[in-house]
Design a protein around this motif. Structure first.
Motif, short mmCIF file in Angstrom:
data_model
loop_
_atom_site.label_atom_id
_atom_site.label_comp_id
_atom_site.label_asym_id
_atom_site.label_seq_id
_atom_site.Cartn_x
_atom_site.Cartn_y
_atom_site.Cartn_z
N ARG A 145 39.37 15.59 -39.20
CA ARG A 145 38.32 16.11 -38.33
C ARG A 145 38.85 17.12 -37.31
NH1 ARG A 145 35.48 11.95 -35.22
NH2 ARG A 145 37.31 10.64 -35.33
N GLY A 146 40.17 17.29 -37.26
CA GLY A 146 40.76 18.24 -36.32
C GLY A 146 40.65 17.79 -34.88
N VAL A 147 40.64 16.48 -34.67
CA VAL A 147 40.52 15.91 -33.34
C VAL A 147 41.92 15.63 -32.78
CG1 VAL A 147 39.62 13.93 -32.04
CG2 VAL A 147 38.34 14.85 -33.96
N LYS A 148 42.11 15.89 -31.49
CA LYS A 148 43.38 15.56 -30.85
C LYS A 148 43.40 14.06 -30.56
CE LYS A 148 43.96 20.05 -28.71
NZ LYS A 148 44.08 20.79 -27.46
N ILE A 149 44.60 13.48 -30.60
CA ILE A 149 44.72 12.05 -30.35
C ILE A 149 45.78 11.75 -29.30
CG2 ILE A 149 43.96 11.39 -32.66
CD1 ILE A 149 46.92 10.66 -33.22
N SER A 150 45.67 10.58 -28.72
CA SER A 150 46.66 10.05 -27.80
C SER A 150 46.93 8.61 -28.22
CB SER A 150 46.15 10.10 -26.37
OG SER A 150 47.10 9.53 -25.50
N PRO A 151 48.12 8.33 -28.73
CA PRO A 151 48.40 6.97 -29.21
C PRO A 151 48.79 6.03 -28.07
CG PRO A 151 50.29 8.35 -29.57
CD PRO A 151 49.23 9.23 -28.96
N LEU A 152 47.82 5.58 -27.30
CA LEU A 152 48.10 4.69 -26.19
C LEU A 152 48.52 3.31 -26.67
CD1 LEU A 152 45.12 5.61 -23.82
CD2 LEU A 152 47.44 6.56 -23.86
N CYS A 153 48.10 2.93 -27.86
CA CYS A 153 48.47 1.64 -28.43
C CYS A 153 49.94 1.69 -28.87
CB CYS A 153 47.57 1.34 -29.62
SG CYS A 153 48.06 -0.11 -30.56
N PRO A 154 50.79 0.80 -28.36
CA PRO A 154 52.22 0.82 -28.74
C PRO A 154 52.45 0.72 -30.24
CG PRO A 154 51.86 -0.68 -26.90
CD PRO A 154 50.51 -0.25 -27.39
N PHE A 155 51.63 -0.06 -30.94
CA PHE A 155 51.81 -0.19 -32.38
C PHE A 155 51.62 1.15 -33.07
CE2 PHE A 155 50.34 -0.68 -36.70
CZ PHE A 155 51.30 -1.53 -37.22
N VAL A 156 50.57 1.87 -32.70
CA VAL A 156 50.30 3.17 -33.32
C VAL A 156 51.42 4.16 -32.99
CG1 VAL A 156 48.70 5.11 -33.49
CG2 VAL A 156 47.82 2.78 -33.34
N ALA A 157 51.91 4.13 -31.75
CA ALA A 157 53.01 5.02 -31.37
C ALA A 157 54.24 4.75 -32.24
CB ALA A 157 53.33 4.84 -29.89
N ARG A 196 52.99 13.59 -36.38
CA ARG A 196 53.37 14.02 -35.03
C ARG A 196 52.65 15.29 -34.57
NH1 ARG A 196 59.75 12.86 -35.46
NH2 ARG A 196 59.56 10.63 -35.59
N VAL A 197 52.29 16.15 -35.50
CA VAL A 197 51.65 17.41 -35.12
C VAL A 197 50.27 17.19 -34.51
CG1 VAL A 197 52.91 18.79 -36.79
CG2 VAL A 197 50.72 17.77 -37.44
N THR A 198 49.65 16.03 -34.71
CA THR A 198 48.32 15.79 -34.17
C THR A 198 48.37 15.28 -32.73
OG1 THR A 198 48.20 13.50 -34.94
CG2 THR A 198 47.46 15.20 -36.47
N ILE A 199 49.55 15.00 -32.22
CA ILE A 199 49.67 14.42 -30.89
C ILE A 199 49.63 15.51 -29.83
CG2 ILE A 199 51.08 12.92 -29.42
CD1 ILE A 199 50.03 11.65 -32.04
N ARG A 200 48.87 15.30 -28.80
CA ARG A 200 48.80 16.25 -27.67
C ARG A 200 48.94 15.47 -26.38
NH1 ARG A 200 49.72 20.65 -30.28
NH2 ARG A 200 48.09 21.34 -31.63
N GLY A 228 37.57 12.89 -22.81
CA GLY A 228 37.57 14.34 -22.67
C GLY A 228 37.87 15.08 -23.97
N GLY A 229 37.33 14.61 -25.07
CA GLY A 229 37.55 15.26 -26.36
C GLY A 229 38.84 14.85 -27.06
N VAL A 230 39.60 13.95 -26.46
CA VAL A 230 40.81 13.42 -27.08
C VAL A 230 40.53 11.97 -27.48
CG1 VAL A 230 43.25 12.80 -26.71
CG2 VAL A 230 42.32 14.90 -25.71
N LEU A 231 40.86 11.63 -28.72
CA LEU A 231 40.65 10.27 -29.18
C LEU A 231 41.85 9.42 -28.78
CD1 LEU A 231 38.40 8.84 -30.81
CD2 LEU A 231 39.94 8.94 -32.75
N ALA A 232 41.63 8.50 -27.85
CA ALA A 232 42.69 7.61 -27.38
C ALA A 232 42.65 6.34 -28.22
CB ALA A 232 42.50 7.29 -25.91
N LEU A 233 43.72 6.09 -28.96
CA LEU A 233 43.85 4.88 -29.77
C LEU A 233 44.44 3.82 -28.85
CD1 LEU A 233 45.30 6.57 -32.97
CD2 LEU A 233 42.91 6.07 -32.44
#
Length: 89
Positions: A63-75, A85-89, A29-34
């Motif tokens: 790119r101004g894309v919102k992200i979701s760090p689902l990967c524990p390593f990335v979190a 942190r400001v890129t997290i939504r 839905g327009g959010v890049l899930a890692l």
């Protein structure tokens, strides 16, 4: 060297021309899930996972894309690098 392999939906890191690791992502839905990071055990402990995370975060920030760090390593990486942190939504 890290690249964005859009066809495979993953960021890839290569060492001496060989794939050494990757970070999978999905557009939800327009959010890049890692979603998953994997590094070949031959390169464990060399910081390749961190390079993948940094590249992915720099890429979505540029790119101004919102992200979701689902990967524990990335979190965990984000926790250590508050500038992302400001890129997290």
């Amino acid at each position: 060297m890290v690249t964005n392999n859009e066809a495979a939906s993953r960021y890839e890191i290569h060492v001496d021309g060989e794939l050494a690791g990757f970070l999978e992502y999905r557009d939800v839905g327009g959010v890049l899930a890692l979603v998953h990071t994997e590094v070949d055990e031959a390169y464990a402990g060399q910081g390749l996972g961190g390079k993948l995370a940094q590249y992915a975060l720099d890429d979505v920030l540029a790119r101004g894309v919102k992200i979701s760090p689902l990967c524990p390593f990335v979190a965990k990486y984000i926790d250590k690098h508050p500038e992302y942190r400001v890129t997290i939504r």
